[in-house]
Design an enzyme around this catalytic site. Structure first.
Site, PDB file in Angstrom:
ATOM      1  CE  LYS A   1      -3.767  -2.323   2.441  1.00 21.11           C
ATOM      2  NZ  LYS A   1      -4.523  -2.433   3.713  1.00 21.11           N
TER       3      LYS A   1
ATOM      4  CB  ALA B   1      -1.364   0.952   8.261  1.00 18.96           C
ATOM      5  CG  ASP B   2      -3.231  -5.079   5.803  1.00 16.34           C
ATOM      6  OD1 ASP B   2      -4.054  -4.577   5.025  1.00 16.34           O
ATOM      7  OD2 ASP B   2      -3.346  -6.226   6.266  1.00 16.34           O
ATOM      8  CD  GLN B   3      -5.714  -4.798  13.330  1.00 16.01           C
ATOM      9  OE1 GLN B   3      -6.889  -4.650  13.042  1.00 16.01           O
ATOM     10  NE2 GLN B   3      -5.179  -4.260  14.418  1.00 16.01           N
TER      11      GLN B   3
ATOM     12  N   GLY C   1       0.971  -4.126  10.727  1.00 14.96           N
ATOM     13  CA  GLY C   1       2.175  -3.780   9.996  1.00 14.96           C
ATOM     14  C   GLY C   1       2.151  -2.338   9.533  1.00 14.96           C
TER      15      GLY C   1
END
Length: 201
Positions: free
Chosen positions: A61, A77-79, A114
């Protein structure tokens, strides 16, 4: 907080929770959600652990927006949610969301958050946060009432809960950083933003 004149921070996310965290901390930024097709990308990353997957998606991203905005700092950002070694995607509808909560009741799952900062089409910095959350046993009556109250907004989270809202009632124990649970580990990010001059020291 004052940013350098030529340093801009772009959040490559449409998440209202992440925007609220940055706003609350006084970080100057603009939001530009990435165009990454997660559904198409995830099968190519199936070999990764849930933690590594969160970081890989955050990097994708950040790079996607950084290529279009090479002069800015871009935060991706990612989860991911890990339950007994497996990774879960967001529930498609309320029935699936209710079933997921029933499956997680009385058990511990992990959230991996992350972060990736990119500039000029290159990832410069990454961070991976983790929180472990233990749900209490949940009655059918409570699940029905919870899903009715939360409605479709519950589906915005892979865990089908907002810890900053009624989702707090689902848990008996939480170990880890609150901001990690919201999908944006804040303190390591603030340290890096100070280092690169986005916010003051």
């Amino acid at each position: 907080m004052v940013s350098r004149q030529n340093d801009r921070l772009i959040l490559a996310s449409g998440s209202s929770a992440r925007r609220a965290v940055l706003d609350g901390a006084g970080v100057p930024f603009t939001a530009r959600p990435s165009s990454v097709d997660e559904a198409a990308l995830k099968p190519t990353l199936a070999h990764l652990s849930p933690a590594d997957l969160a970081l890989a998606l955050a990097e994708a991203k950040a790079l996607d927006v950084s290529r279009a905005e090479p002069d800015a700092w871009v935060l991706g950002a990612d989860q991911t949610l890990e339950l007994e070694g497996g990774s879960m995607d967001k529930a498609e509808d309320l029935a699936e969301g209710r079933a997921r909560l029933a499956a997680m009741a009385g058990r511990t799952h992990s959230l991996h958050a992350g972060l990736a900062l990119a500039k000029g089409g290159q990832v410069i910095w990454t961070h991976l946060g983790r929180a472990d959350l233990t749900m209490r046993p949940l009655s059918d009556a409570f699940l029905d009432a919870y899903m009715a109250d939360e409605g479709p907004q519950a589906l915005s989270s892979v865990g089908v809960y907002r810890l900053e809202g009624p989702g707090a009632q689902l848990f008996e124990r939480v170990e880890g950083d609150y901001f990690t649970i919201l999908g944006l580990p804040l303190w390591p990010l603030l340290a890096e933003l100070r280092r690169i001059g986005i916010i003051g020291t």
